[in-house]
Design a protein around this motif. Structure first.
Motif, PDB file in Angstrom:
ATOM      1  N   ALA B  62     -49.743   7.814  26.099  1.00 60.30           N
ATOM      2  CA  ALA B  62     -48.916   9.015  26.189  1.00 60.30           C
ATOM      3  C   ALA B  62     -47.860   8.770  27.257  1.00 60.30           C
ATOM      4  N   VAL B  63     -46.681   9.330  27.032  1.00 59.52           N
ATOM      5  CA  VAL B  63     -45.641   9.294  28.055  1.00 59.52           C
ATOM      6  C   VAL B  63     -45.396  10.754  28.408  1.00 59.52           C
ATOM      7  N   GLY B  64     -45.756  11.135  29.631  1.00 57.94           N
ATOM      8  CA  GLY B  64     -45.620  12.549  29.960  1.00 57.94           C
ATOM      9  C   GLY B  64     -46.282  12.889  31.273  1.00 57.94           C
ATOM     10  N   PRO B  65     -46.516  14.193  31.481  1.00 55.49           N
ATOM     11  CA  PRO B  65     -47.045  14.659  32.762  1.00 55.49           C
ATOM     12  C   PRO B  65     -48.530  14.337  32.929  1.00 55.49           C
ATOM     13  N   THR B  66     -49.039  14.557  34.139  1.00 56.59           N
ATOM     14  CA  THR B  66     -50.451  14.334  34.442  1.00 56.59           C
ATOM     15  C   THR B  66     -51.349  15.038  33.433  1.00 56.59           C
ATOM     16  N   ALA B  67     -50.931  16.245  33.012  1.00 56.70           N
ATOM     17  CA  ALA B  67     -51.752  17.031  32.084  1.00 56.70           C
ATOM     18  C   ALA B  67     -51.922  16.343  30.731  1.00 56.70           C
ATOM     19  N   ALA B  68     -51.080  15.362  30.435  1.00 51.76           N
ATOM     20  CA  ALA B  68     -51.208  14.653  29.155  1.00 51.76           C
ATOM     21  C   ALA B  68     -52.484  13.822  29.107  1.00 51.76           C
ATOM     22  N   GLN B  69     -53.167  13.697  30.251  1.00 50.75           N
ATOM     23  CA  GLN B  69     -54.478  13.018  30.246  1.00 50.75           C
ATOM     24  C   GLN B  69     -55.451  13.714  29.299  1.00 50.75           C
ATOM     25  N   GLU B  70     -55.353  15.052  29.237  1.00 57.89           N
ATOM     26  CA  GLU B  70     -56.217  15.811  28.316  1.00 57.89           C
ATOM     27  C   GLU B  70     -55.993  15.360  26.875  1.00 57.89           C
ATOM     28  N   THR B  71     -54.715  15.185  26.537  1.00 55.49           N
ATOM     29  CA  THR B  71     -54.349  14.776  25.178  1.00 55.49           C
ATOM     30  C   THR B  71     -54.933  13.390  24.894  1.00 55.49           C
ATOM     31  N   LEU B  72     -54.851  12.519  25.900  1.00 58.51           N
ATOM     32  CA  LEU B  72     -55.407  11.169  25.737  1.00 58.51           C
ATOM     33  C   LEU B  72     -56.923  11.228  25.574  1.00 58.51           C
ATOM     34  N   ARG B  73     -57.573  12.124  26.335  1.00 55.99           N
ATOM     35  CA  ARG B  73     -59.038  12.263  26.213  1.00 55.99           C
ATOM     36  C   ARG B  73     -59.408  12.733  24.809  1.00 55.99           C
ATOM     37  N   THR B  74     -58.583  13.604  24.238  1.00 53.44           N
ATOM     38  CA  THR B  74     -58.840  14.049  22.862  1.00 53.44           C
ATOM     39  C   THR B  74     -58.805  12.854  21.913  1.00 53.44           C
ATOM     40  N   ALA B  75     -57.801  11.985  22.103  1.00 55.83           N
ATOM     41  CA  ALA B  75     -57.690  10.796  21.248  1.00 55.83           C
ATOM     42  C   ALA B  75     -58.883   9.873  21.454  1.00 55.83           C
ATOM     43  N   LEU B  76     -59.352   9.768  22.697  1.00 57.33           N
ATOM     44  CA  LEU B  76     -60.531   8.932  22.982  1.00 57.33           C
ATOM     45  C   LEU B  76     -61.767   9.528  22.310  1.00 57.33           C
ATOM     46  N   ALA B  77     -61.830  10.861  22.295  1.00 53.57           N
ATOM     47  CA  ALA B  77     -62.974  11.530  21.658  1.00 53.57           C
ATOM     48  C   ALA B  77     -62.943  11.347  20.142  1.00 53.57           C
ATOM     49  N   MET B  78     -61.738  11.184  19.591  1.00 50.13           N
ATOM     50  CA  MET B  78     -61.631  10.947  18.145  1.00 50.13           C
ATOM     51  C   MET B  78     -62.045   9.522  17.793  1.00 50.13           C
ATOM     52  N   GLY B  79     -62.008   8.613  18.786  1.00 51.61           N
ATOM     53  CA  GLY B  79     -62.457   7.251  18.499  1.00 51.61           C
ATOM     54  C   GLY B  79     -61.601   6.141  19.081  1.00 51.61           C
ATOM     55  N   ALA B  80     -60.530   6.481  19.813  1.00 52.95           N
ATOM     56  CA  ALA B  80     -59.752   5.428  20.478  1.00 52.95           C
ATOM     57  C   ALA B  80     -60.598   4.827  21.597  1.00 52.95           C
ATOM     58  N   ASP B  81     -60.300   3.568  21.960  1.00 50.44           N
ATOM     59  CA  ASP B  81     -61.135   2.870  22.943  1.00 50.44           C
ATOM     60  C   ASP B  81     -60.632   2.995  24.377  1.00 50.44           C
ATOM     61  N   ARG B  82     -59.328   2.936  24.539  1.00 51.35           N
ATOM     62  CA  ARG B  82     -58.731   2.937  25.878  1.00 51.35           C
ATOM     63  C   ARG B  82     -57.485   3.792  25.849  1.00 51.35           C
ATOM     64  N   ALA B  83     -57.109   4.298  27.030  1.00 52.32           N
ATOM     65  CA  ALA B  83     -55.899   5.124  27.094  1.00 52.32           C
ATOM     66  C   ALA B  83     -55.003   4.684  28.242  1.00 52.32           C
TER      67      ALA B  83
END
Lengths: 309, 250
Positions: B62-83
């Protein structure tokens, strides 16, 4: 100032969206050159040369451009870009595919789907599915812009035809290869250019039931559209979809049948001149934008409508 | 093959947005944010490719603010390995994001990049195509079906006239359209697991990327509103009104 405008065409015919983009180009000002890219496109170039306001037509006619693949098309546009202040195209799937590539290769920002020209560097474009309009200024030396056709009138033909000049194809970057196309064939007018659109939603219940709409469309000389829900359900092919990510239409008359009116759908049709909604749910949001609303079961209303017409 | 996906944190698609009264933008305080729906489809496709054995690892950026970590965690929960978060408080615009992603691609060397075809906030529909251009890769934009075989990717694309199928040598960039798949919901155990997956934060400077916006938003306005018209009692009245009042049919 000078504008290079990519013409949109299909099966040897210039598409009307090109004429709408010409009007946007004229609002920007300066010399207007239209670029026609394809294979066997002499008739398209001829039609483009007659449009009022066009100073010159450039034609890249080559088998390489038989299908508008983004990589060779953008390579060609970049090779011609020198000297132009603006690179424009109607916001069709071809331009949406290729123009961001052109902008990145030129290292400039791009403005997608403008609906207004304030000045040569200042444009209006919808954001948030058309729920807000942003006035945006670009500081870049070249402006790469797609034009939402429904926001501009179609330019007519002028008194004299502009000169047509051939340009050479550029080397194929060979980064993609055309395999096949599965294009809808229809005798009806094209959705984005039709004066009347009859569209169905989830309420149609099946693809077979769309014949009820088709009968009305044929009586009125209308195009047939659909909501995302109807396309997702497999009632009709994807190219029927009207909405934020489908086709943007603004006909004189839009008849929405069994469509509830999700924001994403409204984004694609709310600039229609007259909107008719037929839905059995009187609370459906579509009624909030409809000039004429009929609360009725569509399976009863559509045969009646056919008979009345 | 490693797959790289990019995700954007946007105002949730169910939120009825409001334009700020000073016309500087859209109200984002106390508004629900979530992953851009098209990016969810991109992540889902990557996860399916991994499940089918066609991919080995999924890195989500993600390219964005600190809060975009939540969005990355969602992707990790869907099955991505690293963010990876390229952290910036600047307004992100497609060209800058494409440059940041190019820098990440140079480090990670994925065989395929999948991104959503457009973000539902700025509706630009540019980033994937721009990234492909900057990398000198082929692109399959508006994909509704993809299949990998023999080092090549077959992409069926949604175009104005219907569908078009193209073949792309890998590596390539694909942008996801609506009908590519239906994204899964992250399950609670996977959400818990996602909290332990690696999430790296990098500064744009460290990538040598300038994210300064090239476009200046001068003002944001409400579009003209359309008011509801009249309800007609029956089909005969409707047809009469269309003929005599609106004069849109003969």
């Amino acid at each position: 100032m000078s504008v290079l405008l990519l013409a949109e065409h299909e099966q040897g015919q210039l598409k009307a969206a090109t004429r709408n983009a010409v009007t946007a180009a004229k609002a920007i000002g300066g010399d207007l050159h239209v670029l026609v890219v394809g294979s066997g496109v002499a008739a398209v170039a001829d039609a483009a040369s007659k449009i009022d306001g066009v100073a010159k037509v450039l034609v890249a006619d080559s088998a390489l451009y038989a299908h508008p693949l983004a990589e060779p098309l953008s390579a060609l546009i970049v090779s011609l870009a020198g000297g132009y202040s603006h690179i424009l195209a109607p916001a069709t799937s071809t331009a949406k595919n290729a123009l961001p590539r052109v902008a990145a290769l030129l290292d400039v920002a791009m403005l997608s789907e403008i609906t207004g020209v304030v000045s040569p560097h200042r444009f209006v474009r919808p954001i948030y599915a058309g729920n807000a309009l942003a006035t945006v200024e670009s500081a870049d030396s070249v402006q790469v812009v797609t034009v939402r056709p429904t926001a501009f009138d179609a330019a007519g033909d002028g008194a004299a035809a502009a000169p047509v000049e051939a340009v050479a194809a550029v080397a194929d970057p060979a980064l993609s290869r055309f395999v096949s196309a599965d294009l809808s064939k229809s005798e009806r007018p094209e959705l984005t250019a039709a004066r009347i659109v009859v569209a169905g939603g989830r309420g149609m219940q099946s693809g077979e039931n769309f014949h009820l709409l088709e009968a009305i469309a044929d009586t009125l000389g209308a195009a047939v559209g659909a909501s995302r829900a109807a396309v997702d359900a497999g009632f009709v092919p994807n190219d029927y979809q009207v909405g934020q990510t489908g086709k943007i239409v603004a006909p004189d008359l839009y008849i929405a049948v069994g469509i509830s009116g999700a924001i994403q759908h409204l984004a694609g049709m709310k600039d229609s001149k007259i909107i008719v909604a037929i839905n059995k749910d009187e609370e459906a949001p579509i009624f909030q934008v409809a000039d004429y609303g009929l609360v009725a079961d569509l399976f009863k209303a559509l045969p009646e409508l056919s008979a009345e017409l | 093959m490693k797959i790289l996906c990019a995700v954007k944190r946007v105002v949730d698609y169910n939120v009825k947005i409001r334009v700020k009264t000073d016309q500087t933008g859209v109200e984002t305080a106390n508004v629900k944010f979530s992953m851009n729906p098209f990016d969810e489809i991109a992540v889902e496709e990557a996860v399916r490719l991994k499940e089918s054995g066609a991919a080995t690892e999924i890195v989500v950026v993600a390219v964005g603010p600190t809060a975009a970590q939540e969005t990355l965690r969602t992707a990790l929960a869907m099955g991505a390995d690293r963010a990876i978060l390229v952290q910036t408080d600047l307004e992100t615009q497609p060209l800058g994001v494409a440059k940041a992603l190019k820098a990440i691609v140079a480090k990670e060397a994925p065989g395929l990049v999948i991104v959503g075809k457009q973000a539902i906030d700025d509706d630009c529909n540019q980033t994937g195509q721009m990234l492909a251009a900057l990398l000198g890769w082929g692109q399959g934009a508006f994909a509704s079906k993809i299949a990998a075989a023999n080092g090549e990717l077959t992409v069926t694309r949604e175009v104005d006239g219907g569908m078009e199928t193209i073949a792309l040598p890998l590596p390539a960039v694909v942008t996801a359209d609506l009908r590519l798949n239906e994204p899964r919901y992250a399950t609670l155990p996977n959400i818990m697991k996602a909290k332990k997956k690696p999430l790296e934060i990098v500064a744009p400077d460290a990538l040598g990327v300038d994210l300064t916006p090239r476009l200046t938003v001068l003002k944001v306005e409400e579009p003209p509103t359309r008011s509801a018209g009249v309800k007609v009692p029956d089909v005969a009245t409707l047809v009469a009104k269309l003929k005599n009042e609106a004069k849109v049919i003969p």
